[in-house]
Design an enzyme around this catalytic site. Sequence first.
Site, PDB file in Angstrom:
ATOM      1  N   CYS A 168       0.803  -1.379   0.106  1.00 16.18           N
ATOM      2  CA  CYS A 168      -0.025   0.024  -0.046  1.00 16.18           C
ATOM      3  C   CYS A 168       0.889   1.157  -0.004  1.00 16.18           C
ATOM      4  O   CYS A 168       1.766   1.410   1.117  1.00 16.18           O
ATOM      5  CB  CYS A 168      -0.802   0.106   1.188  1.00 16.18           C
ATOM      6  SG  CYS A 168      -1.973   1.566   1.121  1.00 16.18           S
ATOM      7  N   ASN A 173       1.427  -9.198 -10.555  1.00 17.86           N
ATOM      8  CA  ASN A 173       0.410  -8.324 -10.375  1.00 17.86           C
ATOM      9  C   ASN A 173       0.741  -7.179 -11.357  1.00 17.86           C
ATOM     10  O   ASN A 173       1.758  -6.488 -11.150  1.00 17.86           O
ATOM     11  CB  ASN A 173       0.125  -7.995  -8.945  1.00 17.86           C
ATOM     12  CG  ASN A 173      -0.996  -6.995  -8.568  1.00 17.86           C
ATOM     13  OD1 ASN A 173      -0.603  -6.113  -7.869  1.00 17.86           O
ATOM     14  ND2 ASN A 173      -2.218  -7.157  -9.424  1.00 17.86           N
ATOM     15  N   GLY A 174      -0.447  -6.618 -11.953  1.00 19.63           N
ATOM     16  CA  GLY A 174      -0.307  -5.377 -12.778  1.00 19.63           C
ATOM     17  C   GLY A 174      -0.534  -5.263 -14.098  1.00 19.63           C
ATOM     18  O   GLY A 174      -0.209  -6.332 -14.808  1.00 19.63           O
ATOM     19  N   ASN A 175      -1.575  -4.410 -14.411  1.00 19.00           N
ATOM     20  CA  ASN A 175      -1.660  -4.372 -16.057  1.00 19.00           C
ATOM     21  C   ASN A 175      -2.474  -5.383 -16.572  1.00 19.00           C
ATOM     22  O   ASN A 175      -2.452  -5.689 -17.675  1.00 19.00           O
ATOM     23  CB  ASN A 175      -0.673  -4.364 -16.772  1.00 19.00           C
ATOM     24  CG  ASN A 175       0.133  -2.902 -16.830  1.00 19.00           C
ATOM     25  OD1 ASN A 175      -0.192  -2.251 -16.075  1.00 19.00           O
ATOM     26  ND2 ASN A 175       1.344  -2.903 -17.477  1.00 19.00           N
TER      27      ASN A 175
HETATM   28  C1  LIG Z   1      -9.811   0.215  -5.020  1.00 21.46           C
HETATM   29  C2  LIG Z   1      -8.458  -0.552  -4.600  1.00 21.46           C
HETATM   30  C3  LIG Z   1      -8.166  -1.100  -3.572  1.00 21.46           C
HETATM   31  C4  LIG Z   1      -7.077  -1.729  -3.095  1.00 21.46           C
HETATM   32  N1  LIG Z   1      -6.891  -2.331  -1.983  1.00 21.46           N
HETATM   33  C5  LIG Z   1      -5.599  -3.047  -1.698  1.00 21.46           C
HETATM   34  C6  LIG Z   1      -5.425  -3.863  -0.256  1.00 21.46           C
HETATM   35  O1  LIG Z   1      -6.631  -3.948   0.155  1.00 21.46           O
HETATM   36  N2  LIG Z   1      -4.326  -4.515  -0.334  1.00 21.46           N
HETATM   37  C7  LIG Z   1      -3.259  -4.613  -1.233  1.00 21.46           C
HETATM   38  O2  LIG Z   1      -2.356  -5.275  -0.975  1.00 21.46           O
HETATM   39  N3  LIG Z   1      -3.498  -3.992  -2.399  1.00 21.46           N
HETATM   40  C8  LIG Z   1      -4.803  -3.110  -2.691  1.00 21.46           C
HETATM   41  N4  LIG Z   1      -4.882  -2.688  -3.797  1.00 21.46           N
HETATM   42  C9  LIG Z   1      -3.676  -2.717  -4.924  1.00 21.46           C
HETATM   43  C10 LIG Z   1      -3.991  -3.894  -5.712  1.00 21.46           C
HETATM   44  O3  LIG Z   1      -4.183  -5.014  -5.137  1.00 21.46           O
HETATM   45  C11 LIG Z   1      -3.191  -4.271  -6.888  1.00 21.46           C
HETATM   46  O4  LIG Z   1      -1.889  -4.496  -6.405  1.00 21.46           O
HETATM   47  C12 LIG Z   1      -2.930  -2.905  -7.936  1.00 21.46           C
HETATM   48  O5  LIG Z   1      -4.185  -2.282  -8.003  1.00 21.46           O
HETATM   49  C13 LIG Z   1      -2.255  -3.306  -8.934  1.00 21.46           C
HETATM   50  O6  LIG Z   1      -2.835  -4.173  -9.710  1.00 21.46           O
HETATM   51  P1  LIG Z   1      -3.863  -3.782 -11.243  1.00 21.46           P
HETATM   52  O7  LIG Z   1      -2.970  -3.143 -12.078  1.00 21.46           O
HETATM   53  O8  LIG Z   1      -4.322  -5.298 -11.329  1.00 21.46           O
HETATM   54  O9  LIG Z   1      -4.856  -2.855 -10.609  1.00 21.46           O
HETATM   55  C14 LIG Z   1      -6.003  -1.962  -4.056  1.00 21.46           C
HETATM   56  C15 LIG Z   1      -6.291  -1.379  -5.452  1.00 21.46           C
HETATM   57  C16 LIG Z   1      -7.374  -0.695  -5.711  1.00 21.46           C
HETATM   58  C17 LIG Z   1      -7.673  -0.274  -7.122  1.00 21.46           C
END
Ligand SMILES: Cc1cc2nc3c(=O)[nH]c(=O)nc-3n(C[C@H](O)[C@H](O)[C@H](O)COP(=O)(O)O)c2cc1C
Length: 527
Positions: free
Chosen positions: A162, A264-266
């Site tokens: 985070c 994770n990502g994208n």
């Molecule tokens: C609305 C929202 C809430 C999130 N809450 C958490 C969380 O509680 N714990 C965590 O490890 N990552 C959290 N993330 C990060 C995501 O798990 C992820 O690592 C990040 O969005 C990148 O992945 P993506 O490109 O698929 O979005 C959050 C992301 C979003 C968009």
Amino acid sequence: MDGETAPEGYVVEKCGESEANEEEQTTIPENVDPLQIFRMPKRMTLPEKQKNSDETIEKNLRFWKETLENQRITKVLAPMVDQSELAFRMFTRKYGAQLTFTPMIHAHLFVNDGTYRRNSLALVKADRPLVVQFCANKVDTFLAACRLVEDVCDGVDLNLGCPQMVAKRGRYGSWLQDEVDLICEMVSAVRDYCRLPISCKIRVRDDRQQTVEYAKRLVDAGATMLTVHGRTRDMKGAETGLADWSRIRDVVEAVGSRVPVMANGNIQFPGDVERCMQATGAVAIMSAEGLLYNPLIFDDANAHVDTWKIAAEYLEYAKKFNAGTSAIRAHVFRICHHSLLEYEDLRMRVSLEHRIEDFENIVEELAKRAKSDAEAGKNREVEARTLFENIRNGILMNAIEVSKQPHWISKPYFRLKEVAKESIVGEGEKTFREKQKEKLAQTAKEMGVSMKQARKRERRQLSGARILEAKKIKFPPCARCGQPAGQGCANSKCKKCCRYQSKHELLDCKPHRYLFASQPPAVSAEN
Ligand SMILES: Cc1cc2nc3c(=O)[nH]c(=O)nc-3n(C[C@H](O)[C@H](O)[C@H](O)COP(=O)(O)O)c2cc1C
Ligand SMILES: [Zn+2]
Ligand SMILES: [Zn+2]
């Protein structure tokens, strides 16, 4: 306790000191309906901790590797605060998610506050395998939190990703990555004293070598699985940018033979899962935002469905699994994002409504309009589907081109620079401004007034709605007791709850003028 009384409902008890309450179960019974909702009890006791045998530690170390392999798990729903709630977990499972993570839970509150604990988790037996994610910065607190969920999930995860300012103030998430010794101590404590396998979710560091060293330390400390988000801590908000899959590959090459690494990502389109696994060598991929905007990206056969259909089905899940208003609102916003850009009035209603029936009505109205738009735009839909099919098969995707596609077809969301937004208008379509002008001319004609008067009238109406909205936004509910929260409170709490949390976690909240972090009391309170 300094004679201070805890806010009402704030159950203060050290784990192991509270009385057992026979009425509340701490485990999910074997023969229970797989869809029956279970919540954590307000009162729980923890028996004296016992060291795991070498055999248990070995078994936990193999757990995720074997589980991912045996169940062929490659598609994972990410932990998301307020967004990977039970309803959304079950919904994404229907369309291909095979492993789900709970939203991040504050270990300290989970251990010490029965009300928070009860509200932070809703579980059903059908939602497995499931990982419960915590943020923490104290060894004992983290271990206690993990032990409290031993019987309700398959693994526990430490949030080290985070990047937000609240995490900086609270010293957790990615802000803990500079204290690797402490992190390792927390991980090892869970390896040694908790029955569940421990995993970590990290971001890549600024430097490649540093990232690899970091990952190795976590695995040495006992992490049995790693999720690597291919963005650095600074890549957030407007600076989010693209995740770097090659950085994830570094980690896979360094520790992938010892523990499973998830990338994770994208992940935005069907086909990205395979591409990401190939590029990174990861055994599974985890998606967050991609699934929020299109919960069907894991389902090749169904991928680009009408936004309103997806929203309507999500609402069924929200009803069945008792989702909270803020989670529902945020999901409707994201699932219907492109359609709500088209229909400002519906967008406004989503931001103002509270009850599930209200959201159902909005989606119903959207369905009507979208159906007639789709009827009129059949050719555009055919073109869009061809484009999406090509992207799935690997042609290079262009964010602006994708964003131009018909609003009613589900697709990813891109953080485009403001300039680019102007150009997101389909061929032969009018710009937003042109449409507004036409609408205004229509109103003027109907009312028999000049354009200028019509514009004035519209502005008045809009500001009326804005004031109404602002009133609601001004005092959002306290994150733990539901009373109005203090404006700008660093902990999103009312004054009483904020004081309690700030004092016990040594935090600052400038709006409430609590400075326990920068000016800690001379003699610190117990607990
Ligand atoms: C609305 C929202 C809430 C999130 N809450 C958490 C969380 O509680 N714990 C965590 O490890 N990552 C959290 N993330 C990060 C995501 O798990 C992820 O690592 C990040 O969005 C990148 O992945 P993506 O490109 O698929 O979005 C959050 C992301 C979003 C968009
Ligand atoms: Zn409160
Ligand atoms: Zn405050």
